[in-house]
Scaffold this motif. Structure first.
Motif, short mmCIF file in Angstrom:
data_model
loop_
_atom_site.label_atom_id
_atom_site.label_comp_id
_atom_site.label_asym_id
_atom_site.label_seq_id
_atom_site.Cartn_x
_atom_site.Cartn_y
_atom_site.Cartn_z
N UNK A 244 0.84 -1.20 0.00
CA UNK A 244 0.00 0.00 0.00
C UNK A 244 0.87 1.25 0.00
N UNK A 245 0.53 2.20 -0.90
CA UNK A 245 1.21 3.50 -0.94
C UNK A 245 0.16 4.60 -1.01
N UNK A 246 0.58 5.82 -0.66
CA UNK A 246 -0.39 6.92 -0.59
C UNK A 246 -0.99 7.26 -1.95
N UNK A 247 -0.24 6.99 -3.05
CA UNK A 247 -0.78 7.33 -4.38
C UNK A 247 -1.78 6.27 -4.87
N UNK A 248 -1.91 5.15 -4.12
CA UNK A 248 -2.92 4.13 -4.40
C UNK A 248 -2.78 3.50 -5.80
N UNK A 249 -1.53 3.26 -6.21
CA UNK A 249 -1.26 2.68 -7.53
C UNK A 249 -0.15 1.64 -7.43
N UNK A 250 -0.10 0.75 -8.45
CA UNK A 250 0.89 -0.32 -8.49
C UNK A 250 2.28 0.26 -8.75
N UNK A 251 3.26 -0.16 -7.97
CA UNK A 251 4.60 0.43 -8.05
C UNK A 251 5.50 -0.32 -9.02
N UNK A 252 5.51 -1.64 -8.97
CA UNK A 252 6.46 -2.37 -9.83
C UNK A 252 5.99 -3.79 -10.10
N UNK A 253 6.61 -4.38 -11.11
CA UNK A 253 6.41 -5.78 -11.44
C UNK A 253 7.73 -6.34 -11.93
N UNK A 254 8.09 -7.54 -11.47
CA UNK A 254 9.35 -8.19 -11.84
C UNK A 254 9.08 -9.53 -12.51
N UNK A 255 10.05 -9.97 -13.29
CA UNK A 255 9.99 -11.27 -13.94
C UNK A 255 10.93 -12.23 -13.22
#
Length: 405
Positions: free
Chosen positions: A52-63
């Motif tokens: 959870x972050x204050x901007x309410x958006x997905x931060x990253x995705x890794x493979x």
């Protein structure tokens, strides 16, 4: 306009590896006929869905760890997929039994008997489901070099039918005959199972792109044998790595096989020791249960592919004419299934035959309507403890004979 890759211009080639992690060399590969092939590199994905972050958006995705998911479908023909079938069954194709200088008497009206004066079919290694030919000796032209499917076997008597349906001629004893199991056979052995890896390339000739999948294993095949039409195969394969480039990896692979596609219209089906003329379709799945291992720390590659026991199951449909098959189900009576399909109607046609020496019917259902009633029967093939050397069956769950293997 850029060139657009077309499936008609794609070539698929494969070659055995010497082991896991050892990509096959560039020479002596084999092109493969197909209806369709797709080998896809897949990677595990990890994202911050739970963070959870204050901007309410997905931060990253890794493979993460990778694997190759392969699918290849085709039409079944002698020799074309023999290498993959033997890898799945965990034993290379080898020559079947033969006997020379045999005195043979041909008798019967169908089924026929081939009675030998001395020696033993069992000791020589012949099995129920083998397709043999008689040669040498002063045999009648109707009996020589003709595919003969063994449906019953004792030491001195082989009972069976000619695959092209043309009658044999009673004669004998004819001395000096040779009896030969045609082509080669494979089956899952009780010990010494093989563990085969492949390098597979898909090369788009029109746009010069190559995808090379390595450490590929045959995980499963589904055989579809309709009442009318071509016999089909659907392979599932799994690999550990894939690379891409602009140059074809394999140099001058051997051209595709040229054998005729098999059809259920030519051949024979033997159920419970009797030729069956009312079966309308057969579906058979051979599952090697091959699964990539979990990833390891510090690498996006998986170390290997592990396997479980081989599972063979399927179903067949048949016109309802009596209660014979249903009784097998109700009484839990084990039986035998033999399917032999030929490439044409000649007496010595190329063929593939499949033998399930110990089969259990596990369901029995029928349909209805203004038509012939059809029963559908699911089955499981089991390990045949009673087979092996000196008996009339293989000690296995399933065997395959292929004239062009």
């Amino acid at each position: 306009m850029p060139n657009i890759a077309q499936g008609i211009n794609k070539k698929v080639a494969f070659k055995r590896q010497t082991g896991v992690g050892v990509q096959a060399s560039t020479s002596a590969a084999q092109y493969l006929r197909r209806k369709q092939s797709i080998f896809t590199l897949k990677r595990d994905t990890y994202n911050t869905q739970d963070e959870i972050a204050s901007h309410q958006q997905l931060i990253s995705e890794r493979l993460g760890a990778q694997m190759v998911d392969g699918k290849l479908s085709g039409l079944l023909s002698p020799g074309t997929y023999s290498d993959w079938l033997s890898a799945l069954l965990r034993r290379d194709f080898t020559a079947g039994a033969s006997a020379t200088a045999v005195s043979i008497t041909v008798a019967g009206t169908g089924p026929y008997t081939l009675t030998r004066a001395a020696g033993s079919y069992l000791a020589d290694g012949f099995k129920i489901g083998d397709v043999i030919r008689l040669s040498v000796g002063s045999l009648n032209a109707a009996n020589i070099n003709k595919n003969f499917l063994i449906t019953g076997l004792t030491a001195l008597v082989a009972t069976g039918i000619p695959l092209n349906g043309v009658s044999l001629v009673a004669e004998g004893p004819i001395t000096g005959c040779t009896v030969t199991t045609q082509g080669k056979k494979t089956f899952t052995p009780a010990a010494g199972q093989t563990n085969i890896y492949y390098t597979v390339e898909e090369f788009n000739t029109d746009i010069s792109t190559s995808e090379v999948s390595t450490d590929v294993k045959v995980g499963q095949v589904a055989l579809k044998l309709p009442g009318t039409g071509n016999a089909e195969v659907d392979f599932t394969l799994v690999g550990l790595n894939q690379t891409s480039g602009a140059v074809q990896y394999f140099t001058s692979p051997t051209v595709e096989t040229t054998s005729n596609v098999l059809s259920t219209a030519t051949g024979a089906l033997i159920l419970n020791g009797v030729q069956n003329t009312i079966v309308t379709s057969i579906d058979l799945t051979i599952n090697g249960q091959e699964t990539p291992m979990d990833g390891v720390v510090g690498s996006n590659s998986r170390p290997d592919i592990y396997r479980k026991k081989l599972l063979v199951s399927g179903s067949f449909s048949a016109m309802l004419s009596d209660s014979t098959i249903d009784t097998l189900f109700r009484n839990e009576t084990e039986t035998t299934l033999v399917v032999a399909l030929t490439a044409d109607r000649t007496s010595n046609a190329d063929f593939i035959s499949i033998v399930l020496p110990r089969l259990k019917v596990k369901s029995s259902t029928t349909d209805d309507g203004e038509k012939g009633i059809v029963g559908t029967y699911e089955f499981t093939a089991l390990y045949n403890f009673s087979g092996g050397a000196g008996t009339n069956s293989e000690q296995t769950t399933m065997s395959v004979q292929d004239t062009l293997a």
